[in-house]
Design an enzyme around this catalytic site. Structure first.
Site, PDB file in Angstrom:
ATOM      1  N   HIS A   1       0.865  -1.181   0.000  1.00 49.36           N
ATOM      2  CA  HIS A   1       0.000   0.000   0.000  1.00 49.36           C
ATOM      3  C   HIS A   1       0.902   1.232   0.000  1.00 49.36           C
ATOM      4  CE1 HIS A   1      -2.880   2.942   1.667  1.00 49.36           C
ATOM      5  NE2 HIS A   1      -3.852   2.099   1.377  1.00 49.36           N
TER       6      HIS A   1
ATOM      7  N   ASP B   1       3.134  -4.364   8.026  1.00 52.91           N
ATOM      8  CA  ASP B   1       1.876  -3.646   7.842  1.00 52.91           C
ATOM      9  C   ASP B   1       0.758  -4.673   8.024  1.00 52.91           C
ATOM     10  OD1 ASP B   1      -0.447  -2.508   6.898  1.00 52.91           O
ATOM     11  OD2 ASP B   1       0.385  -1.809   5.001  1.00 52.91           O
TER      12      ASP B   1
ATOM     13  N   GLN C   1      -4.379  -5.434   6.881  1.00 53.71           N
ATOM     14  CA  GLN C   1      -5.245  -6.519   6.415  1.00 53.71           C
ATOM     15  C   GLN C   1      -5.027  -7.800   7.207  1.00 53.71           C
ATOM     16  OE1 GLN C   1      -7.536  -5.819   4.192  1.00 53.71           O
ATOM     17  NE2 GLN C   1      -6.750  -3.795   3.680  1.00 53.71           N
TER      18      GLN C   1
END
Length: 408
Positions: free
Chosen positions: A121, A198, A201
């Site tokens: 992202h 990250d 999700q």
């Protein structure tokens, strides 16, 4: 788990959009909120609204207890060693930026390398671009296999003595790829590099144990896991956080303030300057309660089953391309295009049927270029979705293809 009964706990899903029952397939962008979370936030504002840590009156004490109680729930949810390792932020983006500013800029120098992946992202690309520009370090990328999984041979070759930071997503927000982060952490640590994951999700869909993974930082957002918007978490190993400087300065994060110098509070509060996101943290705590009542293993199994069903049904549509790995290697995301139909037209047509999907570059333009497309459509599922939702999606896609086929 019974997704149908779970669905009953989400008031927003009980509505019609454009004359059709809402089919919400955009949970990778944001998830909906169950009654438990709505009531927790409402109860704080109705009964306990006060600033935290500063007042000795009853409302202040109750608000502080709920806020710090939410931190304890996060600690248990990700199995952090201590609440000192749990920093509340505005979301994943803020958490990553905190590390890129406070840790990276203090520890990188010319000749050092930061390695990320093409599937990131933008929030896990741009902070590292800026960090290497500020320090003279170099930004590198791991290679992907044709199916959108990481090329682990390239990962092994790329991580070396110059590698200081590895930053990668737990689950791709476009491809759904589940990355082998524990293996990558082991490889990085052999070279004394730190690893940031990250988890925007990952945390909503998988059971996360930061001690087992052994990552140095893990970042995630509340709004993607049934919590409120505007609240997120930075997990960091205590020994790293102790040596990092705050990036926001002001009230609450100080110990003593003198005319020309100041000192900081201990962890975790030195990174939480100003009035914190109190209601958001309380709502996140309620969301964690909700998810744990279902069970993260059960959620992962539901995701796997629904993703496999979606890919099977969508593959029946001629001219529809699905991007990314097999269902066994991905979470609850199916990104696709229909030949000759722009994804924005696909999403608009589906919306007339009450079906919400995402269209665009999904804040992942480098990955779009890797896929050799300008944009895609994306269906993403969560705890409240069922096979009926997938059947309605397939029906809507079939109508969309037929309509644009007749137009052109």
């Amino acid at each position: 788990m019974d997704a149908r009964s779970i669905r009953e706990q989400f008031p927003i899903l009980h509505q019609e959009v454009n004359g059709h029952p809402l089919v919400y397939l955009d949970s990778s962008a944001t998830s909906h909120k169950p009654i438990k979370v709505l009531e927790a936030v409402d109860a704080y504002y109705r009964n306990d609204n006060s600033n935290v840590h500063r007042g000795v009156h009853t409302l202040g004490t109750r608000a502080t207890d709920k806020y710090e109680g939410a931190r304890e729930k996060v600690q248990q949810f990700i199995n952090a060693r201590s609440t000192k390792e749990v920093i509340f932020t505005r979301g994943t983006t803020t958490a990553i930026n905190t590390v890129a500013h406070s840790y990276a800029r203090a520890n990188l120098e010319p000749g050092d390398e930061v390695i990320i992946t093409p599937m990131e992202h933008h929030s896990n690309i741009i902070p590292w671009q800026q960090a290497v520009k500020a320090t003279g370090a170099t930004l590198k990328y791991f290679e992907l296999n044709e199916d959108g999984t990481l090329n682990m041979e390239d990962v092994k070759k790329s991580i070396g003595p110059q590698t200081k930071i590895v930053a990668l997503t737990h689950i791709s927000n476009v491809l759904g790829t589940i990355n082998p982060i524990k293996e990558i952490v082991e490889l990085a640590h052999r070279q004394n590099a730190v690893v940031l994951v990250d988890g925007a999700q990952g945390a909503p869909h998988l059971k996360v144990d930061v001690q087992d993974i052994d990552c140095d930082f893990y970042c995630f957002s509340g709004h993607k896991m049934c919590g409120p918007t505007g609240i997120g978490v930075l997990y960091g190993k205590q020994e790293l956080l102790e040596n990092m400087e705050p990036v926001e300065f002001g009230g609450e994060m100080i110990d003593f303030v003198h005319l020309y110098d100041s000192t900081w509070k201990e962890l975790p509060w030195k990174f939480e300057g100003g009035t914190p996101i109190i209601a958001g943290a309380i709502g996140l705590g309620a969301a964690i309660d909700f998810l744990q009542e279902i069970g993260m293993d059960e959620i992962a199994a539901h995701d796997q089953k629904l993703t496999a069903y979606a890919m099977e049904r969508m593959s029946e549509i001629e001219g529809l391309t699905i991007y990314g790995p097999s269902a066994a290697k991905r979470s609850a995301v199916v990104t696709f295009n229909i030949d000759g139909v722009h994804p924005h037209d696909t999403a608009t047509a589906l919306d007339t049927e009450g079906i919400a999907v995402r269209a665009g570059h999904h804040c992942a333009q480098p990955l779009m270029r890797w896929l050799d497309v300008t944009a895609t459509a994306r269906a993403s599922m969560y705890v409240y979705n069922t096979e009926d939702d997938i059947d309605k999606l397939v029906s809507g896609l079939t109508k969309t293809k037929e309509f644009f086929g007749n137009v052109f």
